[in-house]
Write an enzyme that holds these catalytic residues in place. Structure first.
Site, PDB file in Angstrom:
ATOM      1  N   HIS A  14       0.879  -1.200   0.000  1.00  0.00           N
ATOM      2  CA  HIS A  14       0.000   0.000   0.000  1.00  0.00           C
ATOM      3  C   HIS A  14       0.902   1.232   0.000  1.00  0.00           C
ATOM      4  O   HIS A  14       1.509   1.567   1.020  1.00  0.00           O
ATOM      5  CB  HIS A  14      -0.899   0.007   1.244  1.00  0.00           C
ATOM      6  N   HIS A  16       1.541   5.368  -1.672  1.00  0.00           N
ATOM      7  CA  HIS A  16       1.166   6.554  -2.456  1.00  0.00           C
ATOM      8  C   HIS A  16       2.436   7.154  -3.055  1.00  0.00           C
ATOM      9  O   HIS A  16       3.332   7.559  -2.308  1.00  0.00           O
ATOM     10  CB  HIS A  16       0.485   7.607  -1.568  1.00  0.00           C
ATOM     11  N   LEU A  17       2.466   7.216  -4.380  1.00  0.00           N
ATOM     12  CA  LEU A  17       3.645   7.798  -5.041  1.00  0.00           C
ATOM     13  C   LEU A  17       3.365   9.166  -5.642  1.00  0.00           C
ATOM     14  O   LEU A  17       4.290   9.861  -6.042  1.00  0.00           O
ATOM     15  CB  LEU A  17       4.148   6.868  -6.152  1.00  0.00           C
ATOM     16  N   ARG A  18       2.064   9.522  -5.764  1.00  0.00           N
ATOM     17  CA  ARG A  18       1.677  10.802  -6.396  1.00  0.00           C
ATOM     18  C   ARG A  18       2.148  10.858  -7.846  1.00  0.00           C
ATOM     19  O   ARG A  18       2.352   9.839  -8.474  1.00  0.00           O
ATOM     20  CB  ARG A  18       2.213  12.020  -5.605  1.00  0.00           C
ATOM     21  N   LYS A 100      -9.100  -0.482  -5.773  1.00  0.00           N
ATOM     22  CA  LYS A 100      -9.176   0.196  -4.486  1.00  0.00           C
ATOM     23  C   LYS A 100     -10.551   0.797  -4.269  1.00  0.00           C
ATOM     24  O   LYS A 100     -11.059   1.533  -5.112  1.00  0.00           O
ATOM     25  CB  LYS A 100      -8.105   1.302  -4.436  1.00  0.00           C
ATOM     26  N   HIS A 137     -10.436   0.884   1.831  1.00  0.00           N
ATOM     27  CA  HIS A 137     -10.246   1.903   2.878  1.00  0.00           C
ATOM     28  C   HIS A 137     -11.452   1.768   3.800  1.00  0.00           C
ATOM     29  O   HIS A 137     -12.548   2.206   3.462  1.00  0.00           O
ATOM     30  CB  HIS A 137     -10.156   3.309   2.282  1.00  0.00           C
ATOM     31  N   HIS A 175      -4.493  -0.624   5.834  1.00  0.00           N
ATOM     32  CA  HIS A 175      -4.067   0.155   7.018  1.00  0.00           C
ATOM     33  C   HIS A 175      -4.989  -0.030   8.220  1.00  0.00           C
ATOM     34  O   HIS A 175      -5.659   0.882   8.666  1.00  0.00           O
ATOM     35  CB  HIS A 175      -3.895   1.644   6.676  1.00  0.00           C
ATOM     36  N   LEU A 220      -4.891   9.121   7.979  1.00  0.00           N
ATOM     37  CA  LEU A 220      -6.177   8.434   8.007  1.00  0.00           C
ATOM     38  C   LEU A 220      -5.984   6.983   7.593  1.00  0.00           C
ATOM     39  O   LEU A 220      -5.221   6.731   6.656  1.00  0.00           O
ATOM     40  CB  LEU A 220      -7.166   9.130   7.073  1.00  0.00           C
ATOM     41  N   ASP A 248       1.517   2.556   3.527  1.00  0.00           N
ATOM     42  CA  ASP A 248       0.662   3.739   3.359  1.00  0.00           C
ATOM     43  C   ASP A 248       1.510   5.000   3.425  1.00  0.00           C
ATOM     44  O   ASP A 248       1.032   6.056   3.862  1.00  0.00           O
ATOM     45  CB  ASP A 248      -0.466   3.779   4.399  1.00  0.00           C
ATOM     46  N   ALA A 264      -3.832  14.625   5.552  1.00  0.00           N
ATOM     47  CA  ALA A 264      -3.592  13.367   6.264  1.00  0.00           C
ATOM     48  C   ALA A 264      -2.531  12.565   5.536  1.00  0.00           C
ATOM     49  O   ALA A 264      -2.609  12.408   4.319  1.00  0.00           O
ATOM     50  CB  ALA A 264      -4.884  12.569   6.334  1.00  0.00           C
TER      51      ALA A 264
HETATM   52  C1  NCD Z   1      -3.570   9.017   2.160  1.00  0.00           C
HETATM   53  C2  NCD Z   1      -3.135  10.064   1.127  1.00  0.00           C
HETATM   54  O1  NCD Z   1      -2.585  11.080   1.536  1.00  0.00           O
HETATM   55  O2  NCD Z   1      -3.322   9.838  -0.059  1.00  0.00           O
HETATM   56  N1  NCD Z   1      -3.531   9.605   3.456  1.00  0.00           N
HETATM   57  C3  NCD Z   1      -3.419   8.948   4.631  1.00  0.00           C
HETATM   58  O3  NCD Z   1      -3.512   9.586   5.675  1.00  0.00           O
HETATM   59  N2  NCD Z   1      -3.197   7.660   4.678  1.00  0.00           N
HETATM   60  C4  NCD Z   1      -4.904   8.484   1.798  1.00  0.00           C
HETATM   61  C5  NCD Z   1      -5.244   7.229   2.533  1.00  0.00           C
HETATM   62  O4  NCD Z   1      -4.621   6.178   2.349  1.00  0.00           O
HETATM   63  O5  NCD Z   1      -6.200   7.270   3.328  1.00  0.00           O
HETATM   64 ZN    ZN Z   2      -3.243   5.087   1.724  1.00  0.00          ZN
END
Ligand code: NCD
Ligand code: ZN
Length: 346
Positions: A14, A16-18, A100, A137, A175, A220, A248, A264
Protein backbone atom coordinates in the site's frame (compact mmCIF):
# COMPACT_ATOMS: atom_id res chain seq x y z
CA UNK A 1 29.00 -7.29 18.31
CA UNK A 2 27.29 -6.68 14.99
CA UNK A 3 23.98 -8.37 14.53
CA UNK A 4 22.54 -8.88 11.13
CA UNK A 5 19.40 -10.26 9.63
CA UNK A 6 18.98 -11.37 6.01
CA UNK A 7 15.54 -11.54 4.47
CA UNK A 8 13.94 -11.69 1.08
CA UNK A 9 13.62 -8.24 -0.43
CA UNK A 10 10.40 -6.76 0.98
CA UNK A 11 7.38 -5.39 -0.88
CA UNK A 12 5.05 -2.56 0.07
CA UNK A 13 1.40 -3.56 -0.35
CA UNK A 14 0.00 0.00 0.00
CA UNK A 15 1.92 3.02 -1.27
CA UNK A 16 1.17 6.55 -2.46
CA UNK A 17 3.65 7.80 -5.04
CA UNK A 18 1.68 10.80 -6.40
CA UNK A 19 2.70 12.27 -9.74
CA UNK A 20 5.01 14.81 -11.36
CA UNK A 21 7.69 16.41 -9.17
CA UNK A 22 6.49 14.62 -6.02
CA UNK A 23 6.67 11.22 -7.75
CA UNK A 24 10.17 12.06 -8.96
CA UNK A 25 11.21 13.00 -5.43
CA UNK A 26 9.72 10.12 -3.44
CA UNK A 27 10.01 7.15 -5.80
CA UNK A 28 13.74 6.55 -5.12
CA UNK A 29 12.92 6.29 -1.40
CA UNK A 30 10.67 3.26 -2.01
CA UNK A 31 12.74 1.74 -4.82
CA UNK A 32 15.83 1.64 -2.58
CA UNK A 33 14.53 -1.19 -0.36
CA UNK A 34 11.30 -2.49 -1.87
CA UNK A 35 10.99 -4.68 -4.96
CA UNK A 36 7.29 -4.09 -5.63
CA UNK A 37 4.50 -1.93 -4.33
CA UNK A 38 0.75 -1.70 -4.72
CA UNK A 39 0.33 1.82 -6.07
CA UNK A 40 -2.65 3.76 -4.78
CA UNK A 41 -4.80 5.36 -7.48
CA UNK A 42 -5.98 8.48 -5.59
CA UNK A 43 -4.44 11.02 -7.94
CA UNK A 44 -6.36 14.12 -9.00
CA UNK A 45 -8.14 13.04 -11.17
CA UNK A 46 -8.07 9.42 -9.96
CA UNK A 47 -6.82 6.39 -11.90
CA UNK A 48 -10.18 4.91 -12.94
CA UNK A 49 -9.69 3.14 -16.26
CA UNK A 50 -7.18 0.67 -17.64
CA UNK A 51 -5.87 3.44 -19.90
CA UNK A 52 -5.29 5.70 -16.86
CA UNK A 53 -3.43 2.88 -15.08
CA UNK A 54 -1.23 2.18 -18.12
CA UNK A 55 -0.31 5.85 -18.45
CA UNK A 56 0.41 6.20 -14.72
CA UNK A 57 2.55 3.04 -14.74
CA UNK A 58 4.57 4.50 -17.61
CA UNK A 59 5.12 7.74 -15.69
CA UNK A 60 6.32 5.77 -12.65
CA UNK A 61 8.70 3.65 -14.75
CA UNK A 62 10.05 6.79 -16.43
CA UNK A 63 10.71 8.37 -13.01
CA UNK A 64 12.70 5.38 -11.68
CA UNK A 65 16.39 5.94 -10.98
CA UNK A 66 18.83 4.16 -13.38
CA UNK A 67 19.11 0.50 -12.57
CA UNK A 68 16.35 0.40 -9.96
CA UNK A 69 14.63 -2.97 -10.00
CA UNK A 70 11.24 -1.78 -8.79
CA UNK A 71 7.89 -2.97 -10.12
CA UNK A 72 4.79 -0.84 -9.57
CA UNK A 73 1.69 -3.01 -9.14
CA UNK A 74 -1.14 -0.88 -10.41
CA UNK A 75 -4.66 -0.46 -9.04
CA UNK A 76 -7.89 1.06 -10.29
CA UNK A 77 -9.93 3.47 -8.20
CA UNK A 78 -13.41 1.98 -7.91
CA UNK A 79 -16.21 4.39 -8.82
CA UNK A 80 -19.91 3.87 -9.35
CA UNK A 81 -19.14 4.07 -13.09
CA UNK A 82 -16.35 1.44 -13.19
CA UNK A 83 -16.80 -0.85 -16.19
CA UNK A 84 -16.43 -4.52 -15.14
CA UNK A 85 -15.15 -5.50 -18.60
CA UNK A 86 -12.44 -2.81 -18.66
CA UNK A 87 -11.40 -3.94 -15.19
CA UNK A 88 -11.39 -7.64 -16.09
CA UNK A 89 -9.31 -7.05 -19.23
CA UNK A 90 -6.79 -4.94 -17.26
CA UNK A 91 -6.52 -7.69 -14.65
CA UNK A 92 -6.18 -10.48 -17.22
CA UNK A 93 -3.38 -8.64 -19.03
CA UNK A 94 -1.47 -8.10 -15.78
CA UNK A 95 -1.81 -4.33 -16.04
CA UNK A 96 -3.61 -4.09 -12.70
CA UNK A 97 -3.14 -6.18 -9.58
CA UNK A 98 -6.04 -4.93 -7.47
CA UNK A 99 -8.88 -2.42 -7.22
CA UNK A 100 -9.18 0.20 -4.49
CA UNK A 101 -12.40 1.06 -2.72
CA UNK A 102 -12.64 4.46 -1.09
CA UNK A 103 -15.94 5.35 0.52
CA UNK A 104 -16.70 8.81 -0.90
CA UNK A 105 -15.12 11.48 1.28
CA UNK A 106 -13.17 9.08 3.52
CA UNK A 107 -9.69 10.48 2.92
CA UNK A 108 -7.31 12.47 0.70
CA UNK A 109 -8.69 12.74 -2.88
CA UNK A 110 -11.60 10.37 -2.32
CA UNK A 111 -14.41 12.53 -3.68
CA UNK A 112 -15.00 10.10 -6.60
CA UNK A 113 -15.39 7.14 -4.24
CA UNK A 114 -18.40 4.92 -3.73
CA UNK A 115 -21.59 6.32 -2.14
CA UNK A 116 -24.06 3.57 -2.97
CA UNK A 117 -22.65 0.05 -2.68
CA UNK A 118 -25.52 -1.41 -4.72
CA UNK A 119 -24.12 0.46 -7.73
CA UNK A 120 -20.84 -1.49 -7.60
CA UNK A 121 -22.35 -4.92 -6.96
CA UNK A 122 -21.79 -6.04 -10.57
CA UNK A 123 -18.15 -4.97 -10.48
CA UNK A 124 -17.55 -6.76 -7.18
CA UNK A 125 -19.13 -9.93 -8.55
CA UNK A 126 -16.87 -9.76 -11.59
CA UNK A 127 -13.86 -9.30 -9.30
CA UNK A 128 -14.86 -12.35 -7.24
CA UNK A 129 -15.17 -14.36 -10.45
CA UNK A 130 -11.72 -13.39 -11.77
CA UNK A 131 -9.96 -13.39 -8.37
CA UNK A 132 -9.01 -9.70 -8.44
CA UNK A 133 -8.45 -8.44 -4.87
CA UNK A 134 -10.35 -5.44 -3.53
CA UNK A 135 -8.24 -3.16 -1.32
CA UNK A 136 -10.58 -1.41 1.08
CA UNK A 137 -10.25 1.90 2.88
CA UNK A 138 -12.37 0.76 5.79
CA UNK A 139 -13.95 3.84 7.29
CA UNK A 140 -17.54 5.04 7.18
CA UNK A 141 -17.94 8.70 6.32
CA UNK A 142 -21.23 9.33 8.14
CA UNK A 143 -20.71 12.64 9.98
CA UNK A 144 -22.60 11.22 12.96
CA UNK A 145 -19.91 8.63 13.55
CA UNK A 146 -16.96 9.68 15.67
CA UNK A 147 -13.73 9.60 13.68
CA UNK A 148 -12.15 7.15 16.16
CA UNK A 149 -15.05 4.69 15.62
CA UNK A 150 -15.21 4.83 11.84
CA UNK A 151 -13.23 1.65 11.17
CA UNK A 152 -15.18 -0.50 13.63
CA UNK A 153 -18.51 0.80 12.31
CA UNK A 154 -17.39 0.20 8.70
CA UNK A 155 -16.78 -3.48 9.46
CA UNK A 156 -20.34 -3.97 10.71
CA UNK A 157 -22.20 -1.72 8.33
CA UNK A 158 -20.31 -2.16 5.08
CA UNK A 159 -17.51 -4.71 4.99
CA UNK A 160 -19.28 -7.68 6.47
CA UNK A 161 -22.48 -7.21 4.40
CA UNK A 162 -20.45 -6.70 1.18
CA UNK A 163 -18.39 -9.83 1.82
CA UNK A 164 -21.50 -11.89 2.58
CA UNK A 165 -23.21 -10.59 -0.56
CA UNK A 166 -20.19 -11.39 -2.74
CA UNK A 167 -18.87 -14.86 -1.95
CA UNK A 168 -15.34 -15.40 -3.20
CA UNK A 169 -14.46 -11.69 -3.24
CA UNK A 170 -10.86 -11.39 -2.04
CA UNK A 171 -10.52 -8.41 0.28
CA UNK A 172 -7.56 -6.61 1.82
CA UNK A 173 -8.48 -4.36 4.70
CA UNK A 174 -5.98 -1.58 4.21
CA UNK A 175 -4.07 0.15 7.02
CA UNK A 176 -5.79 -1.58 9.90
CA UNK A 177 -5.91 0.60 13.01
CA UNK A 178 -8.09 -1.19 15.55
CA UNK A 179 -8.30 -4.32 17.69
CA UNK A 180 -11.77 -4.74 16.13
CA UNK A 181 -10.19 -4.96 12.68
CA UNK A 182 -7.58 -7.46 13.87
CA UNK A 183 -10.30 -9.63 15.42
CA UNK A 184 -12.43 -9.48 12.27
CA UNK A 185 -9.54 -10.65 10.09
CA UNK A 186 -8.58 -13.39 12.55
CA UNK A 187 -12.13 -14.69 12.54
CA UNK A 188 -12.14 -15.37 8.78
CA UNK A 189 -10.00 -18.00 7.12
CA UNK A 190 -10.68 -17.33 3.49
CA UNK A 191 -10.37 -14.42 1.09
CA UNK A 192 -9.48 -11.85 3.73
CA UNK A 193 -6.21 -10.23 4.75
CA UNK A 194 -5.04 -6.87 6.08
CA UNK A 195 -2.16 -4.51 5.67
CA UNK A 196 -0.62 -2.75 8.64
CA UNK A 197 1.42 0.44 8.32
CA UNK A 198 4.74 1.23 9.92
CA UNK A 199 3.43 4.26 11.77
CA UNK A 200 0.37 2.53 13.26
CA UNK A 201 2.74 0.04 14.89
CA UNK A 202 4.51 2.95 16.58
CA UNK A 203 2.13 5.80 17.36
CA UNK A 204 -1.15 6.07 19.20
CA UNK A 205 -3.44 9.09 19.30
CA UNK A 206 -1.45 10.74 22.10
CA UNK A 207 1.42 11.20 19.67
CA UNK A 208 -0.81 13.46 17.58
CA UNK A 209 -2.37 15.51 20.35
CA UNK A 210 -0.29 15.61 23.54
CA UNK A 211 2.10 18.50 24.11
CA UNK A 212 1.00 20.41 21.03
CA UNK A 213 -0.62 19.27 17.79
CA UNK A 214 1.75 17.20 15.63
CA UNK A 215 0.61 17.38 12.02
CA UNK A 216 3.19 14.87 10.81
CA UNK A 217 1.53 12.14 12.91
CA UNK A 218 -1.90 12.91 11.46
CA UNK A 219 -3.03 10.33 8.93
CA UNK A 220 -6.18 8.43 8.01
CA UNK A 221 -7.38 6.24 9.44
CA UNK A 222 -6.29 8.27 12.44
CA UNK A 223 -4.15 6.48 15.06
CA UNK A 224 -6.28 5.11 17.91
CA UNK A 225 -5.76 4.31 21.61
CA UNK A 226 -2.75 2.37 22.87
CA UNK A 227 -4.71 -0.89 23.27
CA UNK A 228 -5.39 -0.80 19.52
CA UNK A 229 -1.72 -0.18 18.70
CA UNK A 230 -0.81 -3.18 20.87
CA UNK A 231 -3.31 -5.34 18.97
CA UNK A 232 -1.68 -4.27 15.69
CA UNK A 233 1.80 -5.07 17.01
CA UNK A 234 0.53 -8.48 18.12
CA UNK A 235 -0.96 -9.15 14.68
CA UNK A 236 2.10 -7.95 12.74
CA UNK A 237 4.66 -9.80 14.85
CA UNK A 238 2.57 -12.90 15.54
CA UNK A 239 3.40 -14.75 12.33
CA UNK A 240 -0.21 -14.91 11.04
CA UNK A 241 -0.01 -14.82 7.23
CA UNK A 242 -3.22 -12.76 6.97
CA UNK A 243 -1.28 -9.66 8.09
CA UNK A 244 1.39 -7.99 6.00
CA UNK A 245 3.16 -4.69 5.40
CA UNK A 246 1.50 -1.84 3.54
CA UNK A 247 3.33 1.30 4.59
CA UNK A 248 0.66 3.74 3.36
CA UNK A 249 3.61 6.08 2.96
CA UNK A 250 1.67 9.17 1.89
CA UNK A 251 3.81 12.19 1.09
CA UNK A 252 2.47 15.72 1.41
CA UNK A 253 4.61 18.84 1.34
CA UNK A 254 5.30 20.52 4.66
CA UNK A 255 3.23 23.48 3.48
CA UNK A 256 0.23 21.18 3.05
CA UNK A 257 0.78 19.35 6.36
CA UNK A 258 1.57 22.37 8.53
CA UNK A 259 -1.58 24.28 7.79
CA UNK A 260 -4.87 25.26 9.39
CA UNK A 261 -6.40 22.33 7.46
CA UNK A 262 -3.47 19.96 7.19
CA UNK A 263 -3.47 16.92 4.91
CA UNK A 264 -3.59 13.37 6.26
CA UNK A 265 -0.59 11.13 5.67
CA UNK A 266 2.69 9.95 7.17
CA UNK A 267 5.74 9.62 4.94
CA UNK A 268 7.62 6.45 5.93
CA UNK A 269 9.15 5.12 2.71
CA UNK A 270 12.71 6.02 3.70
CA UNK A 271 13.00 4.53 7.19
CA UNK A 272 10.33 1.82 7.27
CA UNK A 273 12.68 -1.16 7.40
CA UNK A 274 14.67 0.42 10.26
CA UNK A 275 11.46 1.18 12.16
CA UNK A 276 10.05 -2.32 11.63
CA UNK A 277 13.25 -4.04 12.75
CA UNK A 278 13.13 -2.02 15.98
CA UNK A 279 9.46 -2.91 16.59
CA UNK A 280 9.96 -6.60 15.84
CA UNK A 281 13.14 -6.78 17.94
CA UNK A 282 11.35 -5.33 20.97
CA UNK A 283 8.75 -8.08 20.61
CA UNK A 284 11.43 -10.76 20.35
CA UNK A 285 10.07 -11.44 16.86
CA UNK A 286 12.88 -10.49 14.47
CA UNK A 287 12.56 -13.94 12.92
CA UNK A 288 9.01 -13.02 11.85
CA UNK A 289 9.90 -9.78 10.08
CA UNK A 290 10.51 -11.61 6.81
CA UNK A 291 7.02 -13.10 6.91
CA UNK A 292 5.40 -9.72 7.52
CA UNK A 293 7.46 -7.69 5.04
CA UNK A 294 8.39 -10.21 2.35
CA UNK A 295 6.31 -13.42 2.37
CA UNK A 296 2.70 -12.99 3.50
CA UNK A 297 1.88 -10.28 0.95
CA UNK A 298 3.01 -12.22 -2.13
CA UNK A 299 1.21 -15.31 -0.81
CA UNK A 300 -2.11 -13.43 -0.59
CA UNK A 301 -1.61 -11.77 -3.96
CA UNK A 302 -0.61 -15.14 -5.50
CA UNK A 303 2.76 -13.83 -6.62
CA UNK A 304 6.16 -15.41 -6.00
CA UNK A 305 8.23 -13.89 -3.18
CA UNK A 306 11.29 -11.94 -4.31
CA UNK A 307 14.42 -14.00 -4.91
CA UNK A 308 16.79 -11.19 -3.97
CA UNK A 309 17.81 -10.69 -0.33
CA UNK A 310 18.52 -7.63 1.76
CA UNK A 311 20.54 -7.58 4.97
CA UNK A 312 19.66 -5.49 7.99
CA UNK A 313 22.59 -4.61 10.22
CA UNK A 314 22.39 -3.44 13.83
CA UNK A 315 24.78 -0.80 15.11
CA UNK A 316 24.98 2.80 16.30
CA UNK A 317 21.76 4.80 15.77
CA UNK A 318 21.15 5.61 12.10
CA UNK A 319 20.50 9.21 11.18
CA UNK A 320 17.93 9.79 8.49
CA UNK A 321 17.30 13.20 6.98
CA UNK A 322 14.45 15.05 8.68
CA UNK A 323 13.04 15.92 5.26
CA UNK A 324 13.20 14.62 1.72
CA UNK A 325 13.56 17.51 -0.69
CA UNK A 326 11.34 17.14 -3.72
CA UNK A 327 10.57 19.44 -6.64
CA UNK A 328 7.10 19.89 -5.13
CA UNK A 329 8.55 21.02 -1.79
CA UNK A 330 10.05 19.43 1.33
CA UNK A 331 8.39 16.32 2.77
CA UNK A 332 8.99 15.53 6.44
CA UNK A 333 10.03 11.96 7.16
CA UNK A 334 8.16 10.04 9.87
CA UNK A 335 9.95 10.35 13.23
CA UNK A 336 9.37 7.20 15.29
CA UNK A 337 10.44 9.03 18.45
CA UNK A 338 13.11 6.48 19.39
CA UNK A 339 16.60 5.71 18.06
CA UNK A 340 16.82 3.39 15.07
CA UNK A 341 19.70 0.91 15.34
CA UNK A 342 18.97 -1.20 12.28
CA UNK A 343 19.76 -0.18 8.72
CA UNK A 344 19.61 -1.88 5.37
CA UNK A 345 23.17 -2.66 4.25
CA UNK A 346 23.74 -1.18 0.77
C1 NCD B 1 -3.57 9.02 2.16
C2 NCD B 1 -3.14 10.06 1.13
O1 NCD B 1 -2.59 11.08 1.54
O2 NCD B 1 -3.32 9.84 -0.06
N1 NCD B 1 -3.53 9.60 3.46
C3 NCD B 1 -3.42 8.95 4.63
O3 NCD B 1 -3.51 9.59 5.68
N2 NCD B 1 -3.20 7.66 4.68
C4 NCD B 1 -4.90 8.48 1.80
C5 NCD B 1 -5.24 7.23 2.53
O4 NCD B 1 -4.62 6.18 2.35
O5 NCD B 1 -6.20 7.27 3.33
ZN1 ZN C 1 -3.24 5.09 1.72
Amino acid sequence: MTQSLTLRRPDDWHLHLRDGAMLQGVLPESARHFARAIIMPNLVPPVVTAADAAAYRDRILAALPEGAGFTPLMTLYLTEETDPEDLAAAHASGLITAVKLYPAGATTNSASGVRDFDKVRGVLEKMAEIGCPLCVHGEVTDPEIDIFDREAVFIDRVLDPVRRATPGLRVVMEHLTTADGVAYVQAHDRDLAATITTHHLIINRNHILVGGIKPHYYCLPVAKRENHRLALVGAATGGDARFFLGTDSAPHTDANKQSACGCAGCFTATNTMSCLAEVFEREGALDRLEGFASLHGPAFYRLPPNEERITLVKGAPVHYPAKILTGAGPVTLFDPGFPLHWRVAE
